[in-house]
Design an enzyme around this catalytic site. Structure first.
Site, mmCIF file in Angstrom:
data_model
loop_
_atom_site.group_PDB
_atom_site.id
_atom_site.type_symbol
_atom_site.label_atom_id
_atom_site.label_comp_id
_atom_site.label_asym_id
_atom_site.label_seq_id
_atom_site.Cartn_x
_atom_site.Cartn_y
_atom_site.Cartn_z
ATOM 1 N N ASP A 1 0.931 -1.284 -0.019
ATOM 2 C CA ASP A 1 0.165 0.046 -0.107
ATOM 3 C C ASP A 1 0.728 1.383 -0.098
ATOM 4 O OD1 ASP A 1 -2.164 1.386 -0.110
ATOM 5 O OD2 ASP A 1 -2.899 0.945 2.332
ATOM 6 N N GLU B 1 2.796 4.567 -4.286
ATOM 7 C CA GLU B 1 2.884 5.519 -5.598
ATOM 8 C C GLU B 1 4.249 6.337 -5.793
ATOM 9 O OE1 GLU B 1 -0.950 4.453 -4.440
ATOM 10 O OE2 GLU B 1 0.286 5.811 -3.383
ATOM 11 N N ASP C 1 -8.751 4.403 -2.943
ATOM 12 C CA ASP C 1 -9.864 4.996 -2.045
ATOM 13 C C ASP C 1 -10.655 5.539 -2.610
ATOM 14 O OD1 ASP C 1 -7.842 4.323 -0.324
ATOM 15 O OD2 ASP C 1 -6.992 6.181 -0.061
#
Length: 760
Positions: free
Chosen positions: A386, A389, A468
């Site tokens: 997670d 990015e 999300d």
């Protein structure tokens, strides 16, 4: 064009201010490159193999007054014009793409490079990785840049977490081709110049380098694209089961209670997730000694009740210069973190200031991968990469003025790269490290891997989810084209958070999301801390019944779904497919985004708006069976069907298919596939066919050939089973149900084994 010549398997063409390279990798895949200087060497993180990894292709070169044509024996031809380095691509004599006047490659003073193609008015464009909005991206401007979209809103948000610069083009006749822009810098596809009929690919750095894949069918394009960029490994069978997650399951007792509630409410489930709550001080690869004092014992107890445990890993490593945190101490000592000026690149994530590994370095990837043992040794069987990015903030996460930031583009990486080049493969390289480590730590076990961010080829290492999202009807509706376009982009194993991650999900939305979400390739309910609970039982009996029925339908179809995942691993085919995947010439169905094919033989038509009790469903050509009512419809038209929550998901079976299903257990591998049910749906000629893939569901034995595919064919009232593979089908009962458009359903119960034939 000044001259042209052969260089190995490529044809090079020299122009006054550029050099063009044309390379046929197969009879149906060609690579086209252009540069004003020297061609760049291949990077180790390239999503495609080296050109010489492909068997040689015989090509013919023809030079005429208007340019040079390089043609493969399979009929894929790239024509380079005599001026402007413009190209046209033909397949079997038909032009499938061209630059046209004013098109072709160009280099600009601001450092960008562009390549302009003609955009025919009747062509649709799909794929592009993870996108919001509807299926067709014509008229949009799409950036490829992995981006943390915390609580993103609406259909116009772009970009998102996945950066996959690939599109599938489908013309009015249904002929298809694909284009993959082979560049890891920030890139943009501009499809807004519809009146001028221009499609522009732009890159901020690197080289103008793209592959074209001929069809003519969408399926052939996707197969060829994934031949280039890789295909997913087959996950464990239990990964297809229902999965329950929440940011906020903050103790072992809370996890145990959720597990008990799932079993008490008779909801089949296989996976429970630990978010950052399980970590000591929110530090990655640690365990909170008070909230989770015995993670191995927790995992063992859950396993005894059929659950697997998955845990989150964040790339931000807590900055603790005082020592005592092994991950930071060792990474800092070895120089494994990104730097800024004379020190570490430090930004805020959940534990506070964090350092970030340089995944461009092979040594860093190997080091990072070793830390997964801290999870696996305690019984974790799924990992979630997670915040990769990478996600970071300029101020503490709870500060009211905290803003999302990214590493400066000139941040140095290993191999003389900078972040401008590495950003879009940062998560991909982390997942490559994870994959290598898990294969080393558990060489004969399939471990579930998920990643929020990724680039081209992420499917080789991990499943993904759409990040999300929110508890809004718009996000429910948007999830279907999101996942279909990801599937067309090579990422077959993907899901959206059922119920939505942010927001407060009400009972009707939750029930409808379960009905659709249980048809996602990856079915996970997930929500954020501080938001309304959205476990299936929180809204009372009616909602619980609807959610449970949706989950039970998924478990009944697990043999069919597992076969689709095996197909994806072998051919790259999507699990969720837009109608145009199999019916590209159908103008009425090709842009539909509110229904989908689940494999070839099932069609889902979920309800995506509140208060709906009936909906129109478009059925492509052929015969279609309503699996809820038994009604039979001729396709090529819309039908109106009941769709109240209690009616369940509108689900149609294609005439001509044989759909395998099985018994419903509390978890995927609780019960053997006995009896095996085969639903036979004859087409207008009275024929049908289908397949069932089987292996042990957990080990890597299938990669050594210990697997089986049983092919079923139904003709003249006779159903025949023919297995292929090293795995023998066990002795079991087989329920054969032949559905007829007129008259009663015919059911036979037989003793199944290897090959058999039965007159139904």
């Amino acid at each position: 064009m000044r001259r042209w010549w052969r260089a190995g398997r490529s044809v090079l063409l020299e122009y006054e201010d550029a050099t063009l390279s044309v390379t046929h990798l197969t009879d149906a895949i060609a690579r086209v490159r252009a540069t004003p200087a020297d061609f760049l060497p291949r990077r180790p993180w390239s999503a495609t193999p080296p050109d010489d990894a492909f068997p040689p292709v015989e090509v013919a070169v023809e030079a005429t007054g208007d340019g040079v044509t390089v043609r493969s024996g399979g009929g894929l031809a790239v024509h380079a014009a005599a001026t402007g380095a413009r190209v046209a691509v033909l397949h079997r004599g038909q032009t499938i793409m061209m630059d046209g006047d004013g098109g072709g490659p160009a280099w600009h003073a601001d450092g960008r490079a562009t390549w302009t193609h003609r955009m025919p008015p009747d062509e649709n464009y799909l794929g592009f990785g993870e996108r919001t909005g509807l299926l067709d991206k014509r008229g949009q401007r799409l950036a490829c840049w992995c981006t943390d979209r915390y609580e993103y809103q609406g259909a116009g948000v772009d970009p998102l977490y996945q950066a996959i610069p690939f599109y599938l083009a489908v013309d009015a006749a249904g002929r298809s081709h694909g284009v993959y822009l082979h560049n890891t810098y920030r890139s943009v596809f501009d499809l807004t110049a519809q009146r001028e009929q221009r499609l522009v690919m732009a890159v901020d750095g690197g080289e103008l380098d793209w592959y074209v894949m001929a069809g003519p069918t969408p399926a052939e394009v996707v197969t060829r694209f994934t031949h280039l960029t890789g295909r997913m490994p087959l996950p464990p069978r239990w990964a297809l089961g229902y999965q329950q997650a929440r940011w906020g399951y903050d103790s072992a007792e809370r996890i145990r209670a959720v597990a008990a509630d799932l079993r008490r409410h008779d909801i089949p489930a296989d996976v429970l997730y630990l978010d950052i709550d399980h970590q000591d001080g929110l530090r990655t690869f640690t365990w909170d000694p008070e909230a989770f004092p015995d993670p191995a014992g927790l995992a063992a107890d859950l396993a005894a009740d059929g659950f697997k445990l998955a845990a989150v890993v964040d790339v931000g490593v807590s900055h603790q210069p005082e020592g005592g945190y092994d991950v930071f101490d060792e990474g800092h000592r070895k120089g494994y973190f990104l730097t800024e000026g004379d020190g570490l690149l430090l930004r805020h994530v959940w534990p506070g200031l964090c350092a970030f590994p340089d995944f461009a370095s092979p040594a860093v990837r190997q080091w990072w991968g070793r830390w997964y043992a801290s999870l696996l040794d305690r019984g974790v069987r799924g990992v979630v990469n997670d915040m990769n990015e990478p996600a970071m903030h300029d101020l503490p996460m709870d500060h009211p003025d905290s803003a999302r930031v990214e590493p400066p583009l000139d941040t140095p990486h290993d191999l003389d790269a900078d972040h401008a080049e590495v950003h879009n493969v940062y998560a991909l390289l982390e997942n490559a490290a994870t994959d290598a480590a898990l294969r080393d730590l558990r060489p004969d076990e399939r471990v579930l891997r998920l990643s929020r961010a990724g680039g081209t080829g992420i499917q080789r290492y991990a499943a993904v989810w759409t990040g999300d999202n929110g508890s809004y009807w718009e996000h429910l509706e948007m999830s279907l084209p999101q996942l279909m376009n990801l599937g067309l982009s090579g990422v077959a194993f993907a899901g959206a958070d059922i119920g939505g991650f942010f927001g407060d999900c009400g009972p009707e939305l939750l029930a409808r999301w379960f009905q659709l979400g249980c048809c996602y390739p990856l079915a996970r309910n997930h929500c954020a801390r501080g938001r309304a609970a959205q476990e299936p039982w929180v809204w009372g009996a009616e909602t619980l019944d609807a959610c449970r029925a949706a989950v039970r339908l998924r478990y009944r179809l697990l043999p069919y779904l597992y076969t689709l995942l095996a197909d994806a691993a072998e051919t790259g085919s999507p699990v969720l497919r837009p109608l145009l995947y199999h019916y590209p010439a159908d103008r009425r169905g090709r842009q539909l985004a509110d229904q989908a094919l689940l494999g070839r033989d099932l069609l889902i038509a979920p309800v995506l708006r509140p208060g709906v009790t009936a909906r129109a469903v478009y059925l492509p050509a052929g015969r279609w069976y309503d699996t809820r009512t038994g009604a039979v419809h001729d396709g090529g038209r819309h039908v109106l069907v009941d769709a109240a929550i209690g009616d369940g998901l509108p689900l149609f079976a294609r005439g001509g298919g044989v759909v395998p299903s099985g018994p419903v257990g509390r978890y995927a591998d609780e019960l053997p596939l006995n009896p095996l049910t085969l639903d036979v749906y004859p087409d207008r000629d009275g024929e049908a066919e289908g397949e069932l893939y089987e292996d042990d569901g957990a080990s890597m034995a299938h990669t050594r050939g210990v697997r089986a595919r049983t092919r079923y064919s139904y003709r003249d009232g006779v159903l025949t089973a023919r297995p292929v593979g090293l795995l023998d089908a066990p002795a079991r009962l087989v329920v054969v149900r032949v559905h007829h458009p007129t008259g009663p359903e015919l059911t036979r119960l037989i003793d199944g084994g290897k090959s058999w034939t039965v007159r139904a």
